[in-house]
Design a protein around this motif. Structure first.
Motif, PDB file in Angstrom:
ATOM      1  N   ARG A  80       0.832  -1.210   0.000  1.00 24.87           N
ATOM      2  CA  ARG A  80       0.000   0.000   0.000  1.00 24.87           C
ATOM      3  C   ARG A  80       0.866   1.260   0.000  1.00 24.87           C
ATOM      4  N   ILE A 141      -8.445  -2.192  -3.072  1.00 25.95           N
ATOM      5  CA  ILE A 141      -7.120  -1.912  -2.527  1.00 25.95           C
ATOM      6  C   ILE A 141      -6.180  -3.096  -2.743  1.00 25.95           C
ATOM      7  N   ASP A 156     -17.679  -0.856   2.170  1.00 20.85           N
ATOM      8  CA  ASP A 156     -16.259  -0.657   2.443  1.00 20.85           C
ATOM      9  C   ASP A 156     -16.010   0.807   2.792  1.00 20.85           C
ATOM     10  N   SER A 157     -15.807   1.083   4.079  1.00 23.84           N
ATOM     11  CA  SER A 157     -15.628   2.459   4.542  1.00 23.84           C
ATOM     12  C   SER A 157     -14.266   3.024   4.160  1.00 23.84           C
ATOM     13  N   ARG A 158     -13.359   2.183   3.624  1.00 22.40           N
ATOM     14  CA  ARG A 158     -12.038   2.664   3.226  1.00 22.40           C
ATOM     15  C   ARG A 158     -12.078   3.424   1.907  1.00 22.40           C
ATOM     16  N   PRO A 280     -10.093   4.239  -4.015  1.00 22.04           N
ATOM     17  CA  PRO A 280      -9.320   4.288  -2.776  1.00 22.04           C
ATOM     18  C   PRO A 280      -8.824   5.704  -2.470  1.00 22.04           C
ATOM     19  N   GLU A 281      -8.607   5.961  -1.203  1.00 20.98           N
ATOM     20  CA  GLU A 281      -8.067   7.255  -0.770  1.00 20.98           C
ATOM     21  C   GLU A 281      -6.756   7.567  -1.478  1.00 20.98           C
TER      22      GLU A 281
END
Length: 300
Positions: A80, A141, A156-158, A280-281
């Motif tokens: 990541r 991710i 999915d809170s990510r 994704p962030e």
């Protein structure tokens, strides 16, 4: 003095992290755009360097050993971090470039996403598209997906998200069928008609047809002589004259425009607002993701 990590070991850790998440070398290789043999050799080299066995191998799958399980989460964090470094470097360039990995279910991918790709490529020639269609929800991710278009509730809170265009769930039939059997005027008329229904591949359950009847929301499962397990098959079977079926407006609209389908019970159709773009962030500032998201928002 600590031994410095070499490029080969770093490559092995990345290959190990992805293979451990996806369960086999082939899927890991696909997600990293390398060959399965390259993944296998990297992992074997890493095992020799570390002096541990990371996987229990069979002809069909990989299973993490106890030592491998302990190291896997750490390797995932490394992967990541590496991806975030890559994304930060890409964000430093204002022009979208590189490969954009997009995930979607088959209906969304075929009818929403795929028709937009030529226009996107015309605007952004330095971006190549890797579109992955599956009715199984993927982990963005772990599999290195840049952006996905999903239908249904988010869990999915990510992930960052943005709602896209609403759509309608409506009944449709072919002109020939309606000419022969007549147009139903109420959902209660459906038992008198031939119907085609959908069985979900994931659960084996039949699709419950939703209707808005006045201020009431109801669901029914009509008696259907034909049941299929893909929404595209509902559309094509109904268009061939098999009876009445329910479909999303974004799937049925091209058939309606060609005169092959006619809406039925349109006054009872239900509107849904659950098509969502998620990313994704780490892709927040990626120019290609931002450009693709802008195109989705404008088009849908």
């Amino acid at each position: 003095m600590k031994e410095q990590i070499g490029i080969e070991r770093l490559t092995g850790l990345i290959a190990f992290a992805r293979a451990g998440s996806l369960g086999n070398y082939t899927a890991a290789a696909r997600s990293l755009s390398v060959s399965p043999s390259a993944i296998s050799k990297s992992v074997q080299r890493l095992e020799r360097q570390l002096g541990v066995t990371l996987f229990s191998r069979t002809t069909r799958s990989l299973t993490l050993t106890d030592e491998g399980r302990d190291l896997h989460e750490r390797a995932l964090r490394l992967l990541r971090d590496a991806e975030e470094i890559e994304q930060a470097a890409k964000a430093a360039r204002s022009e979208p470039t590189g490969t954009l990995r997009v995930a979607a279910s088959f209906p969304i991918g075929l009818h929403f996403v795929a028709p937009l790709l030529p226009g996107f490529r015309a605007l952004h020639e330095k971006v190549s598209i890797d579109l992955r269609l599956s009715d199984h929800r993927v982990d963005l991710i772990e599999q290195g997906i840049d952006i996905a278009v999903r239908i249904g509730d988010l869990s999915d809170s990510r992930l960052l998200s943005r709602k896209l265009s609403p759509y309608r769930l409506c009944c449709y039939a072919s002109p020939d069928y309606l000419a022969a059997r007549g147009m139903p005027v109420h959902p209660n008329d459906l038992p008198e008609h031939e119907t085609v229904n959908l069985r979900y591949q994931s659960s084996g359950q039949l699709f419950r047809w939703p209707f808005q009847v006045g201020d009431r929301y109801i669901e029914i499962v009509p008696p259907s002589a034909i049941i299929v397990d893909a929404s595209e098959a509902v559309i094509s079977t109904v268009a061939a004259g098999a009876g009445i079926g329910m479909a999303t407006s974004f799937m049925a609209t091209p058939w309606v425009k060609r005169g092959e389908l006619v809406p039925a019970l349109a006054d009872f159709a239900v509107e849904r607002h659950n098509i969502t773009a998620v990313w994704p962030e780490s892709r927040r500032t990626n120019p290609a993701v931002r450009a693709f998201l802008r195109m989705l928002t404008e088009a849908l």
